[in-house]
Design a protein around this motif. Structure first.
Motif, PDB file in Angstrom:
ATOM      1  N   ASP A 108      18.064  -7.442   2.464  1.00 29.11           N
ATOM      2  CA  ASP A 108      17.387  -6.210   2.848  1.00 29.11           C
ATOM      3  C   ASP A 108      17.134  -6.290   4.358  1.00 29.11           C
ATOM      4  OD1 ASP A 108      15.705  -4.102   3.254  1.00 29.11           O
ATOM      5  OD2 ASP A 108      14.250  -4.660   1.720  1.00 29.11           O
ATOM      6  N   THR A 161      14.546   1.974  -4.339  1.00 31.39           N
ATOM      7  CA  THR A 161      14.788   0.638  -4.893  1.00 31.39           C
ATOM      8  C   THR A 161      15.311   0.740  -6.328  1.00 31.39           C
ATOM      9  OG1 THR A 161      13.053  -0.278  -3.508  1.00 31.39           O
ATOM     10  CG2 THR A 161      13.656  -1.572  -5.434  1.00 31.39           C
ATOM     11  N   ASN A 182      15.319   7.200   2.795  1.00 26.88           N
ATOM     12  CA  ASN A 182      14.495   7.374   1.592  1.00 26.88           C
ATOM     13  C   ASN A 182      13.950   8.775   1.404  1.00 26.88           C
ATOM     14  OD1 ASN A 182      13.115   6.109   3.950  1.00 26.88           O
ATOM     15  ND2 ASN A 182      11.299   6.770   2.847  1.00 26.88           N
ATOM     16  N   HIS A 188       9.137  -1.855   2.020  1.00 28.20           N
ATOM     17  CA  HIS A 188      10.133  -2.327   1.037  1.00 28.20           C
ATOM     18  C   HIS A 188       9.505  -3.320   0.056  1.00 28.20           C
ATOM     19  CE1 HIS A 188      14.091  -0.933   3.101  1.00 28.20           C
ATOM     20  NE2 HIS A 188      13.083  -0.212   3.535  1.00 28.20           N
ATOM     21  N   LYS A 242      10.173   5.022  -1.499  1.00 27.07           N
ATOM     22  CA  LYS A 242      10.800   3.704  -1.381  1.00 27.07           C
ATOM     23  C   LYS A 242      10.975   3.068  -2.766  1.00 27.07           C
ATOM     24  CE  LYS A 242      11.703   3.011   2.974  1.00 27.07           C
ATOM     25  NZ  LYS A 242      13.124   2.898   3.368  1.00 27.07           N
ATOM     26  N   TYR A 293       9.444  -3.269  -4.010  1.00 27.01           N
ATOM     27  CA  TYR A 293       9.916  -4.333  -4.922  1.00 27.01           C
ATOM     28  C   TYR A 293       8.853  -4.621  -5.981  1.00 27.01           C
ATOM     29  CZ  TYR A 293      13.696  -4.970  -1.619  1.00 27.01           C
ATOM     30  OH  TYR A 293      14.777  -4.741  -0.824  1.00 27.01           O
ATOM     31  N   PRO A 298      13.243  -6.963  -9.075  1.00 30.63           N
ATOM     32  CA  PRO A 298      13.395  -7.512  -7.718  1.00 30.63           C
ATOM     33  C   PRO A 298      12.457  -8.716  -7.548  1.00 30.63           C
ATOM     34  CG  PRO A 298      12.699  -5.173  -7.694  1.00 30.63           C
ATOM     35  CD  PRO A 298      12.513  -5.682  -9.084  1.00 30.63           C
TER      36      PRO A 298
END
Ligand code: NAI
Ligand code: SOE
Length: 393
Positions: A79, A346, A133, A19, A342, A23, A37
């Motif tokens: 998260d 996001t 995902n 994750h 991923k 970001y 992010p």
């Protein structure tokens, strides 16, 4: 100035890394980004790991108690990338604190808990996502596009598998993934739910299941705490104490869909030679589609009206002309990786927050998947078909 959203990430293990990469990477791929992010705080119960995670994964701060972070007014998004038994408590507290939430799969330990989580996010009016995902692999989104455009006609059948071998060795330790109180279930919740997500995304709602489950390795050397090393670290000697595995190693189920389609779904972590063998084959009245995550740039397609001397499966590579192509690499087959799935997840979640739209799969999807998982276990136990009463969102 582009809007920034502060992320508080709970868990600094495997998914914490995935994750964090997303970001950092999302604005590099998708520009202008819906929002930037900002990696504000990472939490892990293991202080050393939390500290390392902050430095390595690019967070400004670290903490060991998720409650501090969930209640921090500077945080916009929580998260949840911790083991399954922690998801509900963290998500419900985060919803009450008004945070948007992305939670790893499976959403909960079962449908009852998932329902409480769904009610909490609905009451709070926050955005919510479950991190299935794999549906954001561009070739899978292309399959969805073909189905929606009617390119393979009415879908008749779905055959989905998720086969791995990382725990086929009996010395692969009893990590949290083999303990019902932490994981909820075994191969079913851990990997089978990804296939259930594919089935619901691509075909329709599952209404009935008829399943078998097996636990092939009834006890394993105990691992106490820490990151699950997914079988890469084995118990060193026969003296390591063992404990019982109380979850499934493998399941197979027949399924019926509300569209009239039929299918099968199966998953195992005991399939020597299979690594991330997440596949589907879909047959429609006008064609067929086949996807295997181990070759994730490729969608195999066959159209019924191809000339009969050229009819057969051919490979379409995802690239600039296929879903998400605008943000990814400029030439087909340059290579889509786990990280990209991923990053896309996001991007879509931050877009949903910025544009005030619903993200899918969300907590309602997570709840429906838990209902299906519970029904699979019930079916296997009773040896009969289970009809799922569809629960309104
Ligand atoms: P992991 O074992 O690598 O890491 C979990 C981390 O959470 C550990 O560092 C542990 O110390 C920490 N932790 C445990 N309880 C905590 C608490 N109460 N507060 C703060 N930290 C805590 O686990 P992994 O593989 O990252 O799995 C996490 C979640 O992600 C699970 O729900 C799993 O099913 C899911 N997952 C999803 C994947 C996907 O492809 N979408 C892939 C792998 C995992
Ligand atoms: C282990 O089986 C695991 O890490 C799962 O937890 C993930 O969900 C899967 O995508 C990869 O394998």
């Amino acid at each position: 100035m582009m809007k920034k959203l502060n992320v508080g990430m709970i868990g600094g293990g495997f998914m914490g890394k995935a994750h964090s990469l997303a970001y950092a990477g999302m604005p590099m791929f998708f520009w202008p980004a819906p929002a930037i992010p900002h990696r504000h705080t990472v939490v892990d119960v293991n202080e050393g790991l939390a500290k390392d995670a902050a430095a390595r994964l690019g967070f400004d701060n670290y903490a060991t108690d998720w409650r501090e972070v969930v209640n921090n007014p500077e945080i916009d998004v929580i998260d949840i990338v911790t083991p399954n038994n922690t998801h509900a408590e963290i998500a419900i507290a985060a919803a009450k604190a008004g945070k948007h939430i992305i939670c790893e799969k499976p959403l909960a330990l079962g449908a009852e808990q998932a329902k409480e989580m769904l009610e909490a996010v609905k009451a709070a009016g926050v955005k919510h996502a479950v991190a299935f995902n794999y549906r954001r692999t561009p070739a899978v989104a292309l399959a969805k596009k073909y189905i929606e455009e009617g390119r393979i006609g009415k879908v008749l059948s779905f055959r989905g598998t998720y086969l791995q071998d990382w725990s086929a060795d009996p010395n692969s330790p009893l990590s949290w993934r083999f303990q019902k109180k932490i994981a909820g279930s075994g191969a079913l919740g851990d990997i089978g739910t990804h296939v259930v997500d594919y089935a619901r995304y691509l075909v329709g709602e599952i209404t009935d299941v008829n399943a078998m489950t097996k636990t092939w390795i009834p006890e394993r050397p105990i691992q106490t705490g820490g990151i699950d090393k997914l079988g890469t670290v084995k118990a060193g000697s026969d003296d390591v104490p063992k404990a019982a595995v109380d979850v499934d190693d493998e399941f197979i189920t027949m399924v019926k869909f509300d569209t009239g389609a039929i299918g099968t779904i199966e998953a195992t972590r005991n399939a020597h030679g299979r690594n991330n063998f997440l596949t589907f084959e879909i047959h429609g009245e006008k064609g067929s589609l086949y996807f295997n995550y181990e070759r994730r740039d490729e969608l195999q397609v066959c159209f019924a009206d191809d000339p009969s001397d050229a009819k057969g499966f051919r490979t379409v590579y995802s690239g600039p002309a296929t879903p998400y192509g605008e943000g990814l690499w400029p030439i087909p087959a340059l290579g889509i990786g786990y990280g990209e799935t991923k990053i896309i997840e996001t991007y879509d979640f931050f877009k949903a927050i910025s544009e005030d739209t619903e993200f899918s799969p969300n907590f309602n999807d997570g709840y429906q998947i838990e209902l299906i998982a519970d029904a699979i276990l019930e079916s296997a136990e009773k040896g009969q078909w289970i009809n799922l009463e569809k629960t309104a969102a």
